[in-house]
Design a protein around this motif. Structure first.
Motif, PDB file in Angstrom:
ATOM      1  N   ARG A  20      44.774  31.753  39.063  1.00 28.92           N
ATOM      2  CA  ARG A  20      45.829  31.619  40.246  1.00 28.92           C
ATOM      3  C   ARG A  20      46.772  31.741  39.032  1.00 28.92           C
ATOM      4  O   ARG A  20      47.602  32.310  39.212  1.00 28.92           O
ATOM      5  N   LYS A  39      43.324  23.619  47.802  1.00 33.91           N
ATOM      6  CA  LYS A  39      43.702  23.810  46.912  1.00 33.91           C
ATOM      7  C   LYS A  39      43.113  25.590  48.355  1.00 33.91           C
ATOM      8  O   LYS A  39      44.567  26.264  48.262  1.00 33.91           O
ATOM      9  N   HIS A  77      49.386  31.482  43.476  1.00 32.07           N
ATOM     10  CA  HIS A  77      49.846  32.774  43.122  1.00 32.07           C
ATOM     11  C   HIS A  77      49.825  34.068  43.640  1.00 32.07           C
ATOM     12  O   HIS A  77      50.436  35.167  43.244  1.00 32.07           O
ATOM     13  N   VAL A  84      39.359  31.623  43.027  1.00 30.04           N
ATOM     14  CA  VAL A  84      40.199  31.761  42.911  1.00 30.04           C
ATOM     15  C   VAL A  84      40.548  30.965  41.741  1.00 30.04           C
ATOM     16  O   VAL A  84      40.717  30.026  41.887  1.00 30.04           O
ATOM     17  N   ASP A 100      40.651  28.082  38.893  1.00 28.64           N
ATOM     18  CA  ASP A 100      42.664  28.063  38.158  1.00 28.64           C
ATOM     19  C   ASP A 100      43.245  29.153  37.369  1.00 28.64           C
ATOM     20  O   ASP A 100      44.359  29.040  37.000  1.00 28.64           O
ATOM     21  N   ASP A 140      46.595  27.674  50.252  1.00 25.56           N
ATOM     22  CA  ASP A 140      47.116  28.753  49.821  1.00 25.56           C
ATOM     23  C   ASP A 140      47.254  28.450  51.775  1.00 25.56           C
ATOM     24  O   ASP A 140      48.192  29.867  51.910  1.00 25.56           O
TER      25      ASP A 140
END
Length: 467
Positions: A203, A94, A123, A198, A200, A98
């Motif tokens: 997000r 993840k 996000h 962050v 899930d 990003d």
């Protein structure tokens, strides 16, 4: 707006790096390209390589865009999808995902994109898209009920539900009859796969708050109450795109299908248990052995798919995965298959009587699209919620487990299998699974919903340009 007069849009697709996300995004991309729009499907090189070859008639309208995945400490070299990682390594994927923000922004700036259809992980994407004049669509590959469970974005962002026990009760905002809640052990598993910085849920909340449109792998024919609540909760367009059942005609058979078919042909109709657990589920060796003993104890023929990625983390080879002497004892009755298997073709075979599954939404859709009842053994992510939903709708039964540690016994596995597949008390389940086949397996229904979404973005684009 007919095809000749329709404005041709440039639509980008940007899924999360998981196979259960990548393929539904591809199905939508294909439909939009068939409608005459130019579609750029964006992912990392290894995931692009796993996609089907673009049909010749769409080669001028559908293109693959490769963005190399940045490497960072903690992420195994070469890993580009959740299927290649144990769950505690997924947060690094993840974080790497990003880092695609800059190359994706550069692509959007340079490519005159009108719309971008993206996943919950990104996000940061809706604000970036808005700054560039690109409309953003959040495509939830989850059920509408699962998305309802996430809750109002403002509540999530304000931190009103953070403790693990907050997720083990049906949320107060769900205004229809529901049993949607995680079991305590599921909240712990899911926490292992989340990025500490962050979550899930956060997000998804930012995406739901900032995107222009939400589309879901769902339909009003199955989830009218959940879709209604989402529209009320989000106060923005919420459009189902259908369940996107894959076509048996288009499914690959693979070189080993004749062997599997011969084995299945030798069994009676509706007698075989098909057991498969996706690409991400892991079990301890103890639980894997209980699962094996449960299949054996059921007394029913079974075909069990154990992927190259072992169900037991850190172990490989059947000697480690299966109990001693298991294969000899079930020879002729059970088939343990370690190669790739054409799941849709297996489920479509008349000998299949039930599907022992990790409860992934894609797998559930495939099974119910062929009228197969479910034996539910959920893993991580949303699968616990899917299992509750299917159990409550009487389309299957969930294997009884210890709610604190997730353990189960061979007896609970065998009992659940027999109740779903052969016992008289399971006949309503089997009848219900056959009855929803017209919803879950209908390509016509999916095309109808996809067409409505396509007309929405066409008309939206036209109306904003005229202002």
């Amino acid at each position: 707006m007919d095809l000749q007069n329709r404005q041709k849009l440039h639509i980008a697709m940007f899924p999360w790096l998981a196979y259960g996300h990548i393929m539904p995004f591809f199905q939508v991309a294909m439909f939009l390209a068939e409608k005459g729009h130019h579609v750029s499907y964006i992912s990392t090189p290894k995931n692009i390589d796993r996609l089907p070859q673009i049909p010749t008639n769409l080669s001028s309208r559908l293109s693959y865009i490769q963005l190399p995945l940045p490497q960072l400490d903690g992420l195994p070299e070469g890993a580009e999808s959740t299927a290649e990682l144990p769950i505690h390594k997924v947060p690094y994927l993840k974080k790497a995902h990003d880092l695609l923000q800059l190359p994706l922004t550069n692509f959007l700036q340079d490519s005159r994109v009108n719309w971008i259809i993206h996943d919950f992980i990104s996000h940061w994407l809706p604000p970036v898209a808005a700054q560039l004049g690109v409309n953003s669509v959040f495509f939830s590959i989850y059920s509408a009920a699962t998305l309802c469970f996430t809750g109002p974005p403002s509540d999530v962002i304000a931190g009103r539900r953070q403790k693990p026990e907050d997720f083990t009760v049906v949320p107060e905002w769900i205004d229809f009859q529901s049993n949607l809640a995680f079991k305590p052990y599921e909240t712990l598993i899911n926490q292992d796969g989340m990025d500490d910085s962050v979550s899930d849920y956060l997000r998804a909340a930012f995406v739901l708050q900032d995107c222009r449109v939400v589309i879901l792998r769902s339909c009003a024919e199955f989830e009218p109450d959940a879709l209604r609540l989402l529209g009320k909760m989000l106060q923005k367009p919420v459009l189902p795109v259908g369940l996107l059942a894959p076509s048996l005609q288009d499914s690959a058979a693979g070189e080993h299908w004749p062997v599997l078919k011969d084995w299945l042909d030798s069994k009676e109709n509706n007698s075989v248990v098909y057991a498969a657990f996706g690409t991400e589920m892991t079990l301890s060796q103890e639980l894997l052995h209980e699962l094996a003993y449960g299949l054996e104890k059921s007394g029913l023929p079974f075909i069990w798919i154990i992927k190259n990625r072992p169900l037991v983390e850190g172990e490989s080879g059947l000697d480690h995965l299966l109990p001693p002497g298991f294969q000899d004892r079930v020879s002729g009755t059970g088939l343990v298959w370690t190669d790739w298997a054409p799941q849709l073709r297996i489920l479509a075979h008349p000998s299949i009587g039930g599907f022992l599954t990790h409860s992934g939404w894609s797998s559930v859709i495939e099974a119910l699209g062929l009228g197969r009842p479910l034996i539910l053994l959920p893993g991580s992510s949303d699968t616990g919620l899917v299992a509750r939903l299917m159990h409550s709708r009487r389309l299957g039964l969930e294997v009884e487990r210890n709610e604190q540690d997730g353990s189960f016994t061979r007896d609970s596995v065998a009992d659940c299998i027999r109740r779903v597949v052969v016992d008289q008390e399971g006949e309503p389940l089997r009848a219900n699974a056959r009855a929803v086949r017209d919803i879950f397996g209908s390509t016509h229904l999916s095309y109808k919903h996809l067409d409505e979404f396509t007309r929405f973005i066409e008309n939206y684009t036209a109306s904003t340009k005229s202002l």
